[in-house]
Enzyme design. Structure first.
Site, PDB file in Angstrom:
ATOM      1  N   HIS A 187       0.829  -1.217   0.000  1.00 48.53           N
ATOM      2  CA  HIS A 187       0.000   0.000   0.000  1.00 48.53           C
ATOM      3  C   HIS A 187       0.860   1.264   0.000  1.00 48.53           C
ATOM      4  CE1 HIS A 187      -3.653  -2.378   0.939  1.00 48.53           C
ATOM      5  NE2 HIS A 187      -2.826  -3.084   1.694  1.00 48.53           N
ATOM      6  N   SER A 317      17.600  17.605 -17.287  1.00 50.85           N
ATOM      7  CA  SER A 317      16.822  18.839 -17.253  1.00 50.85           C
ATOM      8  C   SER A 317      17.497  19.927 -18.060  1.00 50.85           C
ATOM      9  CB  SER A 317      16.629  19.307 -15.804  1.00 50.85           C
ATOM     10  OG  SER A 317      16.006  20.567 -15.758  1.00 50.85           O
ATOM     11  N   LYS A 323      20.833  17.336 -12.796  1.00 51.58           N
ATOM     12  CA  LYS A 323      19.694  16.426 -12.621  1.00 51.58           C
ATOM     13  C   LYS A 323      19.781  15.291 -13.632  1.00 51.58           C
ATOM     14  CE  LYS A 323      14.741  16.695 -11.683  1.00 51.58           C
ATOM     15  NZ  LYS A 323      14.261  15.529 -12.402  1.00 51.58           N
ATOM     16  N   GLU A 330      11.132   5.309 -18.042  1.00 52.19           N
ATOM     17  CA  GLU A 330      10.069   6.165 -18.566  1.00 52.19           C
ATOM     18  C   GLU A 330       9.714   5.802 -19.999  1.00 52.19           C
ATOM     19  OE1 GLU A 330      11.170  10.074 -15.804  1.00 52.19           O
ATOM     20  OE2 GLU A 330      11.611  10.090 -17.953  1.00 52.19           O
TER      21      GLU A 330
END
Length: 460
Positions: A187, A317, A323, A330
């Site tokens: 959960h 980025s 980053k 993805e």
């Protein structure tokens, strides 16, 4: 551009002078100027095999001249090799039987065969696209057979090897991370300890089961509708024609293709392609689970879960220096979304079996073959450019374990659920660890507390 005039049953059509195709293809090209989508080479290769072995059988049966048959066989071989992929100019969105694409290959093969025999591609030439290249066949049995052949080749030669390599990479990581203990989560909340290796073993098992599901569909995928011709009765096909053509295709490919037992089912229904797509979709859903877990477990690097680190592949980025993002997971997630969408289109297409013919076969063919190709290439990328380079952050895993409130579960056999819950709640209220809180509450000896928690964390 220079043109030549070609004749079909509807009249005269102007065709580019350099084209191998003829009038019917040109009509379809103009009628279906809908998208830039074309079938992959594997589909044209499968069509080429059908035309090649049909010509061979027709030659053996002495149904047309041996010289014509040999020219058709040679031209079909060139189609199989991909030499005329640029001549397949008909849009995916076309007549639902795929007749336009079947005529496209019939005309390409006849055009090339005529060039071999006479030096001319069109006009009044000895090789006829219908009477010779399409002899004993119909678009209604050729197109679904080509779907099955191309899909089988794609699965066996591309997808399954990619999935096997992905599974092996995950298994290697499972073994590498076997001793690294960490907190499990259910959960999205902290649960009891497991090892990072156990987590990766689950991913490997998902891929393994995906392979088994997909392979299980192949025995039905290898049943070819060829031989049913127009409506399943086999009109205009000589006795034994389809079985001999399919035998030749099996010998060339090495796959156990056979003639469909019931041609009416094979041509009117596309249940097998829907089933195959469902197995592909199931694997795509599995990839979503694996890719999302990898993203979340590597989130950070300082303010996320940070239990593992992915290989740096590219700046993440255009505005935030330094980053780095989980770009491969993805991309895999987007592939999975495309495959799920393809499955929806195939499911819709499968419902179009009106009476004796399904009339959305081009839609089914394009989406099914795209799903096979996307899953194969994304599995390889996921394996080679992400999973293989993952490293575990052992210190973060240990730190998360010590902070977890769910460690109180280990006390249940000795002090019961309610008292164990009171330890967890007090630890949460004070911000202390379960170990510290249990010792302060004195429900067990300090030595016993340490023994229980150390064994739990170690997986004993």
């Amino acid at each position: 551009m220079k043109y030549r005039e070609e004749q079909d049953t509807m009249g005269t059509v102007r065709v580019p002078e350099t084209a191998y195709y003829g009038a019917q293809t040109q009509r379809a090209k103009e009628n279906f100027a809908i998208s830039d989508l074309r079938f992959p080479h594997s589909f044209y290769k499968a069509l080429g095999m059908i035309k090649k072995h049909a010509a061979r059988v027709n030659k053996d049966l002495k149904l047309f001249d041996e010289e014509i048959a040999e020219a058709v066989i040679q031209a079909s071989n060139e189609v199989i090799q991909g030499k005329f992929d640029d001549q397949f100019v008909v849009d995916v969105f076309q007549t639902g039987s795929g007749t336009s694409t079947n005529m496209n290959i019939n005309e390409i093969v006849s055009g090339r065969a005529n060039e071999k025999l006479t030096g001319k591609r069109g006009g009044k030439t000895p090789v006829h696209p219908n009477d010779h290249v399409n002899k004993g066949q119909s678009s209604n049995d050729v197109i679904p057979s080509a779907i099955h052949i191309a899909c089988t080749m794609g699965i066996e030669e591309d997808l399954i090897p990619a999935m096997e390599e992905f599974r092996k990479t995950l298994e290697k990581k499972s073994e590498e991370f076997r001793e690294i203990r960490k907190i499990a989560r259910t959960h999205l909340q902290d649960a009891v300890p497991i090892s990072l290796g156990q987590e990766f073993s689950g991913y490997a098992a998902q891929v393994e089961k995906g392979i088994l599901r997909i392979k299980d569909t192949e025995k039905r995928l290898c049943a070819l509708p060829l031989g049913g011709t127009a409506v399943g009765t086999g009109i205009n096909a000589p006795p034994g024609f389809a079985a001999r053509v399919i035998e030749g295709i099996s010998a060339e490919t090495g796959y156990p293709f056979k003639e469909a037992v019931n041609h009416f089912e094979a041509q009117a229904a596309k249940d097998t392609t829907v089933e195959v797509s469902g197995a592909l979709k199931t694997y795509a859903v599995g990839l979503i689970k694996i890719a999302n877990d990898i993203r979340w477990l590597s989130s950070g690097p300082r303010c996320g879960l940070g239990e593992m680190t992915l290989p740096d592949l590219q700046p993440g980025s255009s505005i935030m220096p330094g980053k780095v993002n989980p770009v491969i997971p993805e991309a895999v997630l987007q592939v999975a979304g495309q495959v799920i969408g393809n499955d929806a289109a195939i499911t819709y297409g499968g419902q179009a079996g009106n009476f004796e013919l399904n009339v959305m076969m081009p839609l089914i063919a394009y989406n099914l073959l795209e799903s096979v190709q996307l899953l194969a290439s994304s599995s390889r990328r996921f394996s080679d450019h992400c999973i293989r380079g993952i490293s575990a952050n052992r210190e973060q895993c240990v730190s998360n374990l010590e902070k977890s409130l769910s460690l109180a579960t280990a006390f249940v056999p000795e002090i019961g659920y309610d008292r164990s819950a009171s330890i967890a709640k007090e630890a949460h209220r004070t911000g202390k660890t379960v170990r510290e809180t249990a010792k302060e509450m004195g429900l067990l000896s300090n030595d016993r507390i340490d023994r229980i928690l150390d064994d739990t964390i170690a997986g004993k």
